[in-house]
Design a protein around this motif. Structure first.
Motif, PDB file in Angstrom:
ATOM      1  N   PRO A   1       0.833  -1.207   0.000  1.00 37.81           N
ATOM      2  CA  PRO A   1       0.000   0.000   0.000  1.00 37.81           C
ATOM      3  C   PRO A   1       0.862   1.250   0.000  1.00 37.81           C
ATOM      4  O   PRO A   1       2.049   1.203   0.302  1.00 37.81           O
ATOM      5  CB  PRO A   1      -0.798  -0.126   1.295  1.00 37.81           C
ATOM      6  N   LEU A   2       0.236   2.340  -0.320  1.00 34.43           N
ATOM      7  CA  LEU A   2       0.900   3.636  -0.446  1.00 34.43           C
ATOM      8  C   LEU A   2       1.768   3.914   0.775  1.00 34.43           C
ATOM      9  O   LEU A   2       1.321   3.825   1.909  1.00 34.43           O
ATOM     10  CB  LEU A   2      -0.160   4.734  -0.569  1.00 34.43           C
ATOM     11  N   GLY A   3       3.039   4.226   0.487  1.00 35.11           N
ATOM     12  CA  GLY A   3       3.920   4.646   1.573  1.00 35.11           C
ATOM     13  C   GLY A   3       4.690   3.543   2.249  1.00 35.11           C
ATOM     14  O   GLY A   3       5.666   3.816   2.938  1.00 35.11           O
ATOM     15  N   ARG A   4       4.304   2.282   2.061  1.00 32.28           N
ATOM     16  CA  ARG A   4       5.082   1.190   2.655  1.00 32.28           C
ATOM     17  C   ARG A   4       6.472   1.136   2.006  1.00 32.28           C
ATOM     18  O   ARG A   4       6.601   1.308   0.802  1.00 32.28           O
ATOM     19  CB  ARG A   4       4.388  -0.163   2.434  1.00 32.28           C
ATOM     20  N   LYS A   5       7.457   0.857   2.842  1.00 34.39           N
ATOM     21  CA  LYS A   5       8.824   0.825   2.323  1.00 34.39           C
ATOM     22  C   LYS A   5       9.378  -0.592   2.301  1.00 34.39           C
ATOM     23  O   LYS A   5       9.270  -1.321   3.287  1.00 34.39           O
ATOM     24  CB  LYS A   5       9.713   1.735   3.167  1.00 34.39           C
ATOM     25  N   VAL A   6       9.969  -0.936   1.183  1.00 34.74           N
ATOM     26  CA  VAL A   6      10.487  -2.286   0.988  1.00 34.74           C
ATOM     27  C   VAL A   6      11.965  -2.225   0.628  1.00 34.74           C
ATOM     28  O   VAL A   6      12.362  -1.422  -0.221  1.00 34.74           O
ATOM     29  CB  VAL A   6       9.715  -3.023  -0.136  1.00 34.74           C
ATOM     30  N   LEU A   7      12.749  -3.037   1.280  1.00 29.02           N
ATOM     31  CA  LEU A   7      14.162  -3.179   0.916  1.00 29.02           C
ATOM     32  C   LEU A   7      14.378  -4.584   0.370  1.00 29.02           C
ATOM     33  O   LEU A   7      14.081  -5.564   1.048  1.00 29.02           O
ATOM     34  CB  LEU A   7      15.060  -2.950   2.140  1.00 29.02           C
ATOM     35  N   ILE A   8      14.858  -4.655  -0.862  1.00 25.99           N
ATOM     36  CA  ILE A   8      15.177  -5.957  -1.457  1.00 25.99           C
ATOM     37  C   ILE A   8      16.687  -6.151  -1.397  1.00 25.99           C
ATOM     38  O   ILE A   8      17.442  -5.358  -1.960  1.00 25.99           O
ATOM     39  CB  ILE A   8      14.690  -6.052  -2.917  1.00 25.99           C
ATOM     40  N   ILE A   9      17.115  -7.186  -0.670  1.00 24.31           N
ATOM     41  CA  ILE A   9      18.532  -7.514  -0.613  1.00 24.31           C
ATOM     42  C   ILE A   9      18.713  -8.652  -1.620  1.00 24.31           C
ATOM     43  O   ILE A   9      18.188  -9.755  -1.439  1.00 24.31           O
ATOM     44  CB  ILE A   9      18.961  -7.914   0.814  1.00 24.31           C
ATOM     45  N   TYR A  10      19.448  -8.334  -2.657  1.00 27.19           N
ATOM     46  CA  TYR A  10      19.470  -9.180  -3.857  1.00 27.19           C
ATOM     47  C   TYR A  10      20.897  -9.663  -4.136  1.00 27.19           C
ATOM     48  O   TYR A  10      21.824  -8.849  -4.181  1.00 27.19           O
ATOM     49  CB  TYR A  10      18.933  -8.349  -5.028  1.00 27.19           C
ATOM     50  N   ALA A  11      21.038 -10.982  -4.302  1.00 28.38           N
ATOM     51  CA  ALA A  11      22.375 -11.546  -4.522  1.00 28.38           C
ATOM     52  C   ALA A  11      22.394 -12.473  -5.727  1.00 28.38           C
ATOM     53  O   ALA A  11      22.269 -13.703  -5.590  1.00 28.38           O
ATOM     54  CB  ALA A  11      22.850 -12.293  -3.275  1.00 28.38           C
ATOM     55  N   HIS A  12      22.517 -11.904  -6.900  1.00 30.80           N
ATOM     56  CA  HIS A  12      22.808 -12.725  -8.082  1.00 30.80           C
ATOM     57  C   HIS A  12      23.714 -11.926  -8.997  1.00 30.80           C
ATOM     58  O   HIS A  12      23.581 -10.711  -9.107  1.00 30.80           O
ATOM     59  CB  HIS A  12      21.534 -13.153  -8.826  1.00 30.80           C
ATOM     60  N   GLN A  13      24.630 -12.643  -9.650  1.00 32.38           N
ATOM     61  CA  GLN A  13      25.623 -11.985 -10.490  1.00 32.38           C
ATOM     62  C   GLN A  13      25.036 -11.525 -11.821  1.00 32.38           C
ATOM     63  O   GLN A  13      25.594 -10.657 -12.479  1.00 32.38           O
ATOM     64  CB  GLN A  13      26.800 -12.945 -10.774  1.00 32.38           C
ATOM     65  N   GLU A  14      23.937 -12.164 -12.242  1.00 32.12           N
ATOM     66  CA  GLU A  14      23.459 -11.990 -13.613  1.00 32.12           C
ATOM     67  C   GLU A  14      22.056 -11.371 -13.651  1.00 32.12           C
ATOM     68  O   GLU A  14      21.090 -12.016 -13.240  1.00 32.12           O
ATOM     69  CB  GLU A  14      23.449 -13.363 -14.299  1.00 32.12           C
ATOM     70  N   PRO A  15      21.948 -10.147 -14.186  1.00 31.80           N
ATOM     71  CA  PRO A  15      20.628  -9.501 -14.265  1.00 31.80           C
ATOM     72  C   PRO A  15      19.599 -10.328 -15.038  1.00 31.80           C
ATOM     73  O   PRO A  15      18.414 -10.276 -14.732  1.00 31.80           O
ATOM     74  CB  PRO A  15      20.922  -8.186 -15.004  1.00 31.80           C
ATOM     75  N   LYS A  16      20.062 -11.099 -16.025  1.00 32.85           N
ATOM     76  CA  LYS A  16      19.122 -11.876 -16.849  1.00 32.85           C
ATOM     77  C   LYS A  16      18.683 -13.190 -16.199  1.00 32.85           C
ATOM     78  O   LYS A  16      17.901 -13.943 -16.767  1.00 32.85           O
ATOM     79  CB  LYS A  16      19.769 -12.218 -18.206  1.00 32.85           C
ATOM     80  N   LYS A  32       3.992  -0.413  -8.305  1.00 29.17           N
ATOM     81  CA  LYS A  32       2.601  -0.184  -8.755  1.00 29.17           C
ATOM     82  C   LYS A  32       1.666   0.017  -7.579  1.00 29.17           C
ATOM     83  O   LYS A  32       0.699   0.765  -7.651  1.00 29.17           O
ATOM     84  CB  LYS A  32       2.108  -1.416  -9.532  1.00 29.17           C
ATOM     85  N   GLN A  33       1.949  -0.674  -6.502  1.00 29.51           N
ATOM     86  CA  GLN A  33       1.099  -0.576  -5.302  1.00 29.51           C
ATOM     87  C   GLN A  33       1.324   0.735  -4.539  1.00 29.51           C
ATOM     88  O   GLN A  33       0.641   1.005  -3.560  1.00 29.51           O
ATOM     89  CB  GLN A  33       1.391  -1.740  -4.347  1.00 29.51           C
ATOM     90  N   GLY A  34       2.356   1.475  -4.973  1.00 28.41           N
ATOM     91  CA  GLY A  34       2.642   2.727  -4.282  1.00 28.41           C
ATOM     92  C   GLY A  34       3.673   2.582  -3.173  1.00 28.41           C
ATOM     93  O   GLY A  34       3.897   3.504  -2.382  1.00 28.41           O
ATOM     94  N   CYS A  35       4.294   1.410  -3.114  1.00 37.93           N
ATOM     95  CA  CYS A  35       5.369   1.226  -2.140  1.00 37.93           C
ATOM     96  C   CYS A  35       6.621   1.943  -2.633  1.00 37.93           C
ATOM     97  O   CYS A  35       6.825   2.128  -3.838  1.00 37.93           O
ATOM     98  CB  CYS A  35       5.716  -0.257  -1.968  1.00 37.93           C
ATOM     99  N   SER A  36       7.470   2.281  -1.698  1.00 34.11           N
ATOM    100  CA  SER A  36       8.765   2.813  -2.084  1.00 34.11           C
ATOM    101  C   SER A  36       9.773   1.668  -1.937  1.00 34.11           C
ATOM    102  O   SER A  36       9.914   1.090  -0.868  1.00 34.11           O
ATOM    103  CB  SER A  36       9.075   4.009  -1.187  1.00 34.11           C
TER     104      SER A  36
END
Lengths: 230, 230
Positions: A1-16, A32-36
């Protein structure tokens, strides 16, 4: 929902990679949900996994005998942790939800992500005994482990050679996140994507995006031994 | 006994720490027995924990989309892994016994040691499906996890908040070592050395040296779910 904050800790070498696509799908859907949404792309950042003296700026609390836990705790108090750690802690502090996105390496997360845990979740910031588990310092936050495996779902079932997949979630979900007071949502697991068709992999991506649509209505798991070993 | 080869994979920043002393005690006692002992001192070596393209010398198998597992497997076949990995694999190949000496970080090993597992135990060298578990490529070797904890023994018992200490051994002992065919000796655990007297710490050191005297007569544990979750 609007204003919720999400941190994605991402570990892969290859964007594809599928992990890269899963991360992108989360950024898109949550946006799209309005999260940051913020992403810590650990390989791209060349994130340092080693817990060393370099994490402490200036003088040591005890220069005779280096104790990483003690030094990090004291440096945190003084505001003397290295800049990369302060930066990650700020992101964690602001986040309502932490998503860990990674390929399973040896029944656990890749070393670069383990290093993030080792170095960022400093005593005084994330926990301070007896403020741990339900009173951990990061309470009121959520975490979700989203990962891909090499082995199939069948290999990770009770009675099968690799055991129930939940066995290996204990150190990560309970030992780390729950210890810091973070509530844990059910893991999201894509089994053996390397051995399925392109179409199946697309379905995996869609299923993840679909889950995210209703994510904020989910209840955390009961993060106790029963959930893991029942 | 004479001629047995031991590799100690050691992860502590401080030589004067209990972990450092435990490592030294093992070098001394096993040396006295006539074993040939090698130490991989990961922090001193500034061992790289991150699994990246740098581990592969020369061209990639698939330069369009980087898959670490595939690239490491193919590079191993061609003899094109980076020098530090070739060096570690040689040490493992020659060893009869691997001792992992470390402080428990977050219900697991420190990232620098997890990186050793992620990078050294390459497919084709340590395992090659279906050659895993009892037919893993490192069969006829032994492993022993020797570590210190922050929490007390009471905290790591069944029914207690951190659960049985064996729960967290599953990914390390079963998921990694057993997967590669290595037989696992009972772990050696020094609980909460930071919170006991100097005298107690000395007893811990002596107990370890004592155990090592009869180590070669020990039987491996039965590395199956029953041992961990019974």
């Amino acid at each position: 929902p609007l204003g919720r904050k999400v941190l994605i800790i991402y570990a892969h070498q290859e964007p594809k990679s599928l992990n890269g696509s899963l991360k992108d799908a989360a950024v898109e859907e949550l946006g799209k949900q309005g999260c940051s949404v913020t992403v810590s792309d650990l390989y791209a950042m060349q994130f340092e996994p080693r817990a060393t003296r370099n994490d402490i700026v200036g003088c040591l609390h005890n220069s005779e005998e280096f104790n990483y836990g003690v030094e990090a705790r004291e440096a945190y108090k003084r505001g003397d942790l290295s800049d990369d750690l302060i930066e990650e802690q700020k992101k964690v502090q602001e986040a309502d939800l932490l998503i860990f996105q990674f390929p399973l390496y040896w029944f656990s997360m890749p070393a670069i992500m383990k290093g993030w845990m080792d170095r960022v979740l400093v005593e005084g910031f994330a926990h301070k005994f007896p403020d741990c588990y339900s009173s951990g310092l990061l309470k009121n936050k959520l975490a979700l482990f989203s990962f891909t495996t090499g082995g199939s779902k069948e290999m990770y079932t009770k009675g099968s050679i690799s055991g129930d997949i939940r066995y290996l979630l204990w150190p990560m979900q309970h030992g780390i996140m729950h210890y810091c007071g973070v509530k844990v949502l059910a893991p999201h697991i894509c089994f053996a994507p390397e051995y399925v068709s392109e179409e199946k992999r697309k379905e995996m991506l869609l299923a993840w995006a679909q889950r995210l649509k209703a994510l904020w209505k989910e209840e955390p798991i009961n993060c106790s031994p029963e959930w893991y070993f029942k």
